[in-house]
Design an enzyme around this catalytic site. Structure first.
Site, short mmCIF file in Angstrom:
data_model
loop_
_atom_site.label_atom_id
_atom_site.label_comp_id
_atom_site.label_asym_id
_atom_site.label_seq_id
_atom_site.Cartn_x
_atom_site.Cartn_y
_atom_site.Cartn_z
N ASN A 73 59.53 38.22 -38.11
CA ASN A 73 58.10 38.22 -37.80
C ASN A 73 57.54 36.83 -38.10
O ASN A 73 57.84 36.25 -39.14
CB ASN A 73 57.38 39.27 -38.66
CG ASN A 73 57.88 40.68 -38.37
OD1 ASN A 73 58.12 41.03 -37.22
ND2 ASN A 73 58.06 41.48 -39.41
N HIS A 111 62.94 34.69 -42.92
CA HIS A 111 63.87 35.79 -43.20
C HIS A 111 64.13 36.57 -41.93
O HIS A 111 63.25 36.70 -41.07
CB HIS A 111 63.33 36.72 -44.29
CG HIS A 111 61.93 37.22 -44.08
ND1 HIS A 111 60.83 36.43 -44.32
CD2 HIS A 111 61.46 38.40 -43.63
CE1 HIS A 111 59.74 37.12 -44.03
NE2 HIS A 111 60.09 38.32 -43.61
N ASP A 144 66.08 45.23 -48.53
CA ASP A 144 64.62 45.22 -48.53
C ASP A 144 64.10 46.25 -49.55
O ASP A 144 64.62 47.36 -49.66
CB ASP A 144 64.09 45.56 -47.13
CG ASP A 144 62.63 45.17 -46.95
OD1 ASP A 144 62.36 44.22 -46.19
OD2 ASP A 144 61.76 45.81 -47.58
N ILE A 145 63.08 45.87 -50.29
CA ILE A 145 62.53 46.74 -51.34
C ILE A 145 61.82 47.95 -50.76
O ILE A 145 61.66 48.97 -51.44
CB ILE A 145 61.58 45.90 -52.24
CG1 ILE A 145 61.43 46.53 -53.61
CG2 ILE A 145 60.23 45.68 -51.57
CD1 ILE A 145 60.74 45.63 -54.63
N GLY A 149 53.08 40.50 -38.26
CA GLY A 149 53.51 41.28 -39.41
C GLY A 149 54.22 40.51 -40.49
O GLY A 149 54.79 41.11 -41.40
N GLN A 150 54.19 39.16 -40.41
CA GLN A 150 54.83 38.40 -41.49
C GLN A 150 54.00 38.49 -42.75
O GLN A 150 52.80 38.21 -42.74
CB GLN A 150 55.00 36.92 -41.08
CG GLN A 150 55.79 36.12 -42.11
CD GLN A 150 56.06 34.68 -41.68
OE1 GLN A 150 55.52 34.19 -40.68
NE2 GLN A 150 56.89 33.99 -42.45
N SER A 151 54.64 38.90 -43.85
CA SER A 151 53.94 39.00 -45.14
C SER A 151 54.50 38.05 -46.18
O SER A 151 53.84 37.76 -47.18
CB SER A 151 53.98 40.44 -45.66
OG SER A 151 55.31 40.86 -45.87
N HIS A 175 65.24 40.27 -40.77
CA HIS A 175 65.47 41.66 -41.11
C HIS A 175 66.69 42.15 -40.31
O HIS A 175 66.79 41.89 -39.10
CB HIS A 175 64.28 42.53 -40.66
CG HIS A 175 62.97 42.22 -41.31
ND1 HIS A 175 62.45 42.98 -42.34
CD2 HIS A 175 62.06 41.25 -41.05
CE1 HIS A 175 61.27 42.50 -42.67
NE2 HIS A 175 61.01 41.46 -41.92
P1 AMP Z 1 57.76 40.43 -43.40
O1 AMP Z 1 56.65 41.43 -43.61
O2 AMP Z 1 58.36 40.41 -42.03
O3 AMP Z 1 57.33 39.06 -43.88
O4 AMP Z 1 58.97 40.89 -44.32
C1 AMP Z 1 58.91 40.77 -45.71
C2 AMP Z 1 59.78 41.86 -46.26
O5 AMP Z 1 60.04 41.56 -47.62
C3 AMP Z 1 59.16 43.25 -46.23
O6 AMP Z 1 59.97 44.13 -45.45
C4 AMP Z 1 59.11 43.66 -47.70
O7 AMP Z 1 59.38 45.03 -47.91
C5 AMP Z 1 60.18 42.76 -48.30
N1 AMP Z 1 60.02 42.48 -49.72
C6 AMP Z 1 58.88 42.12 -50.36
N2 AMP Z 1 59.15 41.89 -51.67
C7 AMP Z 1 60.47 42.13 -51.84
C8 AMP Z 1 61.35 42.09 -52.96
N3 AMP Z 1 60.92 41.75 -54.20
N4 AMP Z 1 62.65 42.41 -52.78
C9 AMP Z 1 63.09 42.77 -51.55
N5 AMP Z 1 62.32 42.80 -50.45
C10 AMP Z 1 61.02 42.50 -50.60
#
Ligand code: AMP
Ligand code: ZN
Length: 112
Positions: A85, A98, A30-31, A91-93, A100
């Site tokens: 999420n 995916h 994760d970034i 909290g899904q973004s 975690h």
């Molecule tokens: P969620 O918020 O549960 O949808 O998880 C999305 C995750 O993707 C978050 O923890 C972000 O930090 C991660 N993320 C977003 N962009 C990147 C990226 N380019 N490389 C790795 N992780 C990322």
């Protein structure tokens, strides 16, 4: 999907810190890590979230959990949390399925 961040990572259009890859899934760090170990495991096929899992696409989920068991065993992780999420309130973004995988610190329950 052309406008999906994780599909772009799978296609190699956006770099990632890869942990594991096979024909069906990709794991990468994760970034913005929320624990000393924090990687994501995603299907290569675009599925928007757990809510879009169906009889037609669910086999990849079993595969992903097998991969999680193998990767955590290889990394010597005895305690960890797997989280997905679903929807913005949870909290899904990124709207590509995916999981975690978080480890390496004490965790609270219930999650915030
Ligand atoms: P969620 O918020 O549960 O949808 O998880 C999305 C995750 O993707 C978050 O923890 C972000 O930090 C991660 N993320 C977003 N962009 C990147 C990226 N380019 N490389 C790795 N992780 C990322
Ligand atoms: Zn996608």
């Amino acid at each position: 999907m052309s406008d999906c961040l994780f599909c772009k990572i799978i296609a190699g259009e956006i770099p990632s810190d890869k942990v594991y890859e096979d024909d069906l899934c990709l794991a990468f760090n994760d970034i913005d890590p929320k624990a000393p170990t924090h990687f994501l495991v995603i299907p290569k096929a675009h599925i928007s979230s757990v809510s879009a899992i169906s009889a037609e696409n669910s086999a990849v989920v079993a595969h992903i959990f097998e991969v999680i068991a193998n990767l955590t065993r290889e990394q010597g992780l005895e305690s960890y949390r797997v989280v997905s999420n679903i929807g913005e309130q949870a909290g899904q973004s990124v709207f590509h399925l995916h999981f975690h995988v978080l480890s390496g610190r004490d965790m609270t329950w219930p999650p915030g």
